[in-house]
Write a protein that holds these residues in place. Structure first.
Motif, short mmCIF file in Angstrom:
data_model
loop_
_atom_site.label_atom_id
_atom_site.label_comp_id
_atom_site.label_asym_id
_atom_site.label_seq_id
_atom_site.Cartn_x
_atom_site.Cartn_y
_atom_site.Cartn_z
N SER A 106 0.75 -1.30 0.09
CA SER A 106 -0.07 0.08 0.20
C SER A 106 0.90 1.26 -0.04
O SER A 106 1.69 1.54 0.97
N PRO A 107 0.80 2.06 -0.76
CA PRO A 107 1.93 3.22 -0.90
C PRO A 107 1.68 3.92 -0.09
O PRO A 107 2.88 4.41 0.47
N LEU A 111 5.19 3.33 1.76
CA LEU A 111 6.28 4.45 1.17
C LEU A 111 6.03 5.54 2.34
O LEU A 111 7.18 6.26 2.71
N SER A 331 0.56 -5.50 -7.27
CA SER A 331 0.70 -4.40 -6.42
C SER A 331 2.16 -3.96 -6.00
O SER A 331 2.54 -3.00 -6.43
N LEU A 335 4.40 -1.01 -7.06
CA LEU A 335 4.90 -0.21 -6.31
C LEU A 335 6.42 0.07 -6.56
O LEU A 335 7.07 1.19 -6.33
N ALA A 339 8.75 3.26 -7.35
CA ALA A 339 9.92 3.73 -6.34
C ALA A 339 11.12 3.72 -7.23
O ALA A 339 11.77 4.59 -7.00
#
Length: 494
Positions: A106-107, A111, A331, A335, A339
Motif C-alpha cells: 500500500s503506497p 512508502l 501491487s 509499487l 519507487a
C-alpha cells in the motif's frame, strides 16, 4: 524462518534504499529545519516525530536524508510485525502474513509512512501496539482476559496521542466498540481500564502544557481546519476516491466492505467489531468535514482508520490465496516500479524532454532534491534568513543545515507554523536579514517589507541546481536593522 519475518525484512530493505536515495520532501524539510531543539510539543503536531528526527541527528551526527528517516523506517518494520501478531491472533498465521503483505504494497503505508519524516509513522506503530494490548486485555479471541494489559494499552494510547492528534479518533472508536459489546463492557467495572486512561492522559500532559504556554496555538490551528461555510455535496466522494487511490483501490474496496460487514454483524464477532469501530470514525469524519471545510482535506488523514482494517483484510485474503497472491504480486510490482522511477529521477534528473515540459519553478525535482546549491550564493554579513512561506523556509533551512551553515531561518508571512516559535521575528530585532522575495513581484515585496528595516536593498539570486540545470532562481533583498514592530510581518497568531 517465518515467511512473514522475511517479508518484513525485504520491505525494510526496500524502504531503506528509497529513504537514502531521494531528498527530503516539503513537509520533511520543514520538520527537520524548524525543530532546532527538543520541546514539550510543537505547532503542527505533538512531539513524537520531532523528537525522533532530533534524536537521530544527535546520535548519528548527521542530518542526511537516510539519517533522519532511519527511525521512521525502523518503526515501519515494528508496525508490520505488530500487524502480523494482531491478524494471527484473530485469524491465524496465514492471515497475519497477508495482512503484512497488503500493508507492504500500500503506497501510503509502505512508502509515505514507512520512509518519510512524518508523524504518521510513530502514530501507526503506537496504534497497532494499542490494539494488540486491547486484544490481550479483553482476551480476544476466546482467551483469558489479561487485565494488566490495560496498562500497556494506556501506555500505547498515550504514545499515539504524542504522535498525532488524530489518534484520538481511533481511540474513541475502540472505546465505543468496547462499551457497545456486552461482554467487553464488563471489563469497565474493573479499575484497570481506568488506570490505563489515566496513564494515557499523563503521557499527553506535556502537549497540554506546551499549548497552555503558547496560547493553545496547536489546538487552535488543527481545530480551525474544520471551520467553513461553503457546502460541497460531492466532496465526501472525492475524499473517499482519493483515499482509495492512496491505499490502492483493490485493497480499499474489500476493506470498506469488511468494515460494513463487521458493523452489521454486531458485537458477536468481537474482534472484527472492535477493529471496525476503531476504523469507522476517521473514515467517516474527514469525509463529512469535507462537506463544508474551507481547508482542503488531505487524503492521508483518514489512514489510521484503514490501518485498523488490515487484519480483517488479511483474514479475507487468507481464505482466497490465489486471489491474494495475484493482488499482492501485481501491487508489489507496481509499487517497486514507481519507487525505482522515483529513485532514478532523483539520482539522474528528469529526462531533458520531460524537464522542458515543466516551468523551472514548478518542476517536481524541487521536492525530490535538497536545495544544497543555495549556500554558495549567500552574501556575507547576514544574521538570518526570512522566507514568506513555511515550506520555502523548510527547504532553505534544511539545505543550510546540510551545508553546515548555522543561520537562523524564520517566516515573514501569515503561516509561519513552527518557525514562529523556533525563530520568532521579534528575536531578530536589529539584525541584518536576507529576505526571500518569492512569491510575488519584487516591487510588491519591497513595498511590503521596506518599512520593516532601516534600509532594504536588492540581494543576490539564490540558485537551486539539479544535475547542472537551474531549477529555480530565488530573488532576495538584504534588510538592515530589522524593526518588527514597525510593520506587519506575520506571527504565530496570523
Amino acid at each position: 524462518m517465518n515467511p512473514t519475518f522475511l517479508l518484513v525484512l525485504a520491505a525494510l530493505g526496500f524502504r531503506l534504499i528509497l529513504a537514502g536515495s531521494t531528498g527530503l520532501g516539503i513537509d520533511e524539510s520543514y520538520m527537520v529545519a524548524a525543530s532546532r531543539s527538543f520541546a514539550l510539543s510543537y505547532f503542527d503536531h505533538p512531539l513524537a516525530s520531532w523528537w525522533l528526527e532530533l534524536a537521530a541527528r544527535e546520535v548519528l551526527g548527521s542530518a542526511a536524508p537516510l539519517a533522519v528517516r532511519l527511525p521512521f523506517v525502523a518503526l515501519s518494520g515494528l508496525s508490520s510485525w505488530l500487524l502480523y501478531l494482531i491478524a494471527k491472533r484473530l485469524h491465524g498465521p496465514r492471515a497475519g502474513f497477508w495482512s503484512v503483505a497488503a500493508y507492504s504494497v500500500s503506497p501510503v503505508f509502505s512508502l509515505a509512512f514507512g520512509c518519510w519524516v512524518l508523524p504518521d509513522g510513530p502514530l501507526n506503530t503506537a496504534l497497532l501496539a494499542f490494539l494488540y494490548a486491547i486484544l490481550r486485555a479483553l482476551g480476544l479471541p476466546g482467551a483469558q482476559a489479561a487485565r494488566r494489559w490495560w496498562l500497556a494499552a494506556g501506555l500505547f494510547a498515550g504514545l499515539a496521542m504524542l504522535s498525532k492528534y488524530s489518534a484520538v479518533l481511533v481511540l474513541v472508536g475502540v472505546a465505543l466498540g468496547v462499551a457497545l459489546d456486552p461482554v467487553s463492557r464488563r471489563e469497565l467495572r474493573q479499575p484497570w481500564p481506568w488506570l490505563g486512561v489515566l496513564l494515557a492522559l499523563a503521557l499527553f500532559a506535556p502537549v497540554l502544557a506546551w499549548n497552555a504556554g503558547h496560547g493553545w496555538a496547536s489546538f487552535g490551528y488543527q481545530g480551525g481546519r474544520a471551520a467553513g461555510l461553503r457546502l460541497r455535496p460531492l466532496m465526501p466522494f472525492i475524499i473517499w476516491a482519493g483515499e482509495a487511490l492512496f491505499v490502492l483501490p483493490w485493497l480499499w474496496a474489500p476493506m470498506v466492505w469488511l468494515l460494513l460487514r463487521a458493523l452489521r454483524a454486531g458485537p458477536g464477532a468481537r474482534g472484527a467489531w472492535l477493529l471496525a469501530w476503531g476504523g469507522v470514525i476517521p473514515i467517516l469524519l474527514f469525509a463529512v468535514v469535507g462537506l463544508w471545510s474551507r481547508t482542503h482535506i488531505l487524503f492521508h488523514w483518514a489512514a489510521p482508520g484503514y490501518l485498523m482494517l488490515f487484519p480483517l483484510l488479511g483474514g479475507w485474503l487468507a481464505a482466497r490465496p490465489r486471489l491474494a497472491g495475484t493482488v499482492v504480486g501485481i501491487s508489489g510490482a507496481l509499487l517497486a516500479g514507481a519507487a525505482l522511477a522515483l529513485v532514478m529521477v532523483a539520482r539522474l534528473g528528469l529526462p531533458p524532454a520531460l524537464a522542458r515540459a515543466f516551468h523551472p519553478g514548478q518542476s517536481p525535482m524541487l521536492q525530490l532534491i535538497d536545495w544544497m546549491s543555495i549556500g554558495a550564493s549567500l552574501p556575507p554579513g547576514i544574521d538570518a534568513i526570512a522566507a514568506q512561506r513555511w515550506y520555502d523556509a523548510g527547504k532553505i533551512g534544511y539545505a543550510l543545515m546540510r551545508d553546515g551553515i548555522d543561520l537562523p531561518v524564520t517566516v515573514f508571512g501569515r503561516e509561519p507554523h513552527q518557525f514562529a516559535f523556533t525563530t520568532p521575528p521579534a528575536a531578530l530585532r536589529g539584525k541584518t536579514i536576507l529576505l526571500i522575495a518569492m512569491p510575488g513581484s519584487l516591487t510588491e515585496a519591497e513595498r511590503r517589507f521596506a518599512p520593516c528595516f532601516a534600509s532594504l536593498r536588492p540581494g543576490p539570486l539564490l540558485t537551486v541546481m539539479d544535475h547542472g540545470r537551474a531549477l529555480l532562481l530565488i530573488p532576495t533583498f538584504i534588510g538592515m536593522d530589522l524593526e518588527p514592530l514597525s510593520c506587519h510581518i506575520g506571527g504565530s497568531k496570523d
